[in-house]
Write a protein that holds these residues in place. Sequence first.
Motif, short mmCIF file in Angstrom:
data_model
loop_
_atom_site.label_atom_id
_atom_site.label_comp_id
_atom_site.label_asym_id
_atom_site.label_seq_id
_atom_site.Cartn_x
_atom_site.Cartn_y
_atom_site.Cartn_z
N GLU A 155 -3.54 -8.28 19.97
CA GLU A 155 -3.52 -8.31 21.43
C GLU A 155 -4.84 -8.86 21.97
N TRP A 156 -5.94 -8.40 21.34
CA TRP A 156 -7.27 -8.83 21.79
C TRP A 156 -7.45 -10.33 21.62
N VAL A 157 -7.04 -10.82 20.42
CA VAL A 157 -7.19 -12.25 20.14
C VAL A 157 -6.36 -13.06 21.13
N VAL A 168 0.85 -1.20 0.00
CA VAL A 168 0.00 0.00 0.00
C VAL A 168 0.88 1.24 0.00
N LYS A 169 1.93 1.19 0.79
CA LYS A 169 2.83 2.34 0.91
C LYS A 169 3.51 2.63 -0.43
N GLU A 170 3.91 1.56 -1.08
CA GLU A 170 4.59 1.67 -2.36
C GLU A 170 3.68 2.29 -3.41
N LYS A 171 2.45 1.79 -3.42
CA LYS A 171 1.54 2.20 -4.50
C LYS A 171 0.88 3.54 -4.23
N THR A 172 0.52 3.78 -2.97
CA THR A 172 -0.25 5.01 -2.71
C THR A 172 0.52 5.98 -1.81
N SER A 173 1.71 5.60 -1.41
CA SER A 173 2.52 6.37 -0.47
C SER A 173 1.72 6.77 0.78
N PHE A 174 0.86 5.83 1.19
CA PHE A 174 0.08 6.09 2.40
C PHE A 174 0.45 5.03 3.43
N GLU A 175 0.85 5.47 4.61
CA GLU A 175 1.29 4.51 5.61
C GLU A 175 0.14 4.14 6.56
N ILE A 176 -0.17 2.84 6.59
CA ILE A 176 -1.24 2.40 7.50
C ILE A 176 -0.67 2.29 8.91
N SER A 177 -1.40 2.84 9.85
CA SER A 177 -0.90 2.79 11.23
C SER A 177 -0.95 1.36 11.77
N ASP A 178 0.03 1.02 12.59
CA ASP A 178 0.10 -0.32 13.17
C ASP A 178 -0.88 -0.51 14.33
N LYS A 179 -1.37 0.62 14.80
CA LYS A 179 -2.12 0.61 16.05
C LYS A 179 -3.26 -0.42 16.07
N TYR A 180 -4.11 -0.33 15.03
CA TYR A 180 -5.31 -1.18 15.01
C TYR A 180 -4.94 -2.65 14.92
#
Lengths: 208, 348
Positions: B136-138, B118-130
């Motif tokens: 963690e929940w699982v 995604v970062k390569e194609k759209t230069s948008f970084e998805i946050s790791d948080k979610y």
Amino acid sequence: MSYEDEIGRKIERSEPLPKRLEINVLKYFWQSNPLIGKKSDSVPRFLRKIEVLKNFSENELRILSHFMHFRSFNAGETVFKQGDLGVGFYLIYSGYTDIVVASTSPSGDEKKSDHLLTLEKYDYFGELALLQENSVRNASAISRQGCELLGLFKPDMDELINHYPLIAAKLLQSISLIVANRLFSLTVEVQELKYKIVSLEKENDAGE
Amino acid sequence: MLESKPIPKREKFKLGFFFGLFTFVFALLVSMPRVGVPVLLGYVIYLIISPAVPTLEKIGINRTGSIWIVFSSLIFFSTYPFIKIVPTVTAEAENIQYYLPKVERYVTEKYSEFREEVKEKTSFEISDKYFLQAVEWVRGASTKVLLNAPKLVASFIEWVFLIPLIVFFLLKDGRAFKVGILRLTPNSIFERFYNLSHQFNKKLGDYIFAKFVEASIVGIVITSGLLILNVRFALLFGLISAFTNIIPYLGPALGFVPAILFALAEYGGGTTLGAIITLFLVANAIDIAIVFPILVSKIVDLHPLTVVVSVILGSQWLGIIGMIISIPMAAAVKLIIQEVYKEVYQGG
């Protein structure tokens, strides 16, 4: 010497007889015996006296009585109201029940209720509720002076069909008999009314 | 004479007592799950097996005899698979914990790959948080289940004794209980109450029976399919999909997830994965096209929207159990509304 012989001899010799037996007291002690005279025994005996159930055997009546519900009503209490959806067929075990029909005058503003008839012990009412899908009561039933009723309801009928199909068939036959008798008398009545109307029309025509 | 008279004091007292008693018993069962849950489960099993009693009675066996036959076959058919299946399932469940890290590693790997892409194609970084939160929940949830396992086993052993007892006495004295309750029912509501409760019980019984058959069919199809495909943990995944199938709409998807994740991690995106996906699709197609229309939909004729809304509401209030009981509850509410409608708008 037996009691009977003794009495017989005393009657022959016209001697004074012993004091009359207190039947009521004897009956009281007999009925208060915990082993006999329970309501569960008396229900089949009661059912035996219902004319339309005459093709039931003793055992079948005993089973049928397990599916019936004992309900007691105070004086003036409504068993069911006209226009209510009904699921129950009632037999009168004791007391009296008034059948009342409410009618609205043609103008629609005046309501009056007619006392149709009073039913007594061994009578029955509400049989259509067992046969119709969404049966609406076409009269009200009101207890007079308090009464005890034996009710059989649609769920009991379903259960009876599942558990004892033969008894269910016999019961449905009996109910059909009641309905058929009522239908027959209705037909006769309709014929009479028709005849009356025709003769009245004729009189009217002749008068003109 | 016909005008509705004010309800006499005695009748009012009877009505109050009757509904008070119902509320009290209900509150008691809800507040004490240790009694309430086995009673509920016993009642559910009773509803599933009770139609067998009149069938046996029809062929000439008396009532007590029929009850004993039904009850002993219930014991046999429920203990036998337990003795056979429980060790296998336990072994599989124990084994699967060694596979869990593998699945987790696989999911994390895929996620970072996806992120890179995604970062390569759209230069948008998805946050790791979610993502981290989800992992963690699982992890937390599975630890919780494992930690609670001894407690579950303890109550399970209690149930093994309690539930058959409840089922037996419901079979034997069910009618006497019913007569007792009906004797307490006040005259003014007797016919309506009896009819309504009968219809509700019948609907609930039919629904539970249909769901039981449906879940068994789905479970058998998936287990045997996975066994043919020679996938590990076939029995476990089959059981999971059978259980989750009870939950409407969401269930089949829930049952699908663990098997797919496992297959992805273990076999990769090859033919086995394709075969498993096809198997699940076929099982659900059988369910949706054949089993559901024949068995379930006729019993609870609820609008699909009503079903979705009631499932969501159920999950909101009571979680998974809420989702399972939402449909019969919705059916009951519908029944009551219909009855009130008939009473208020058509009758009277």
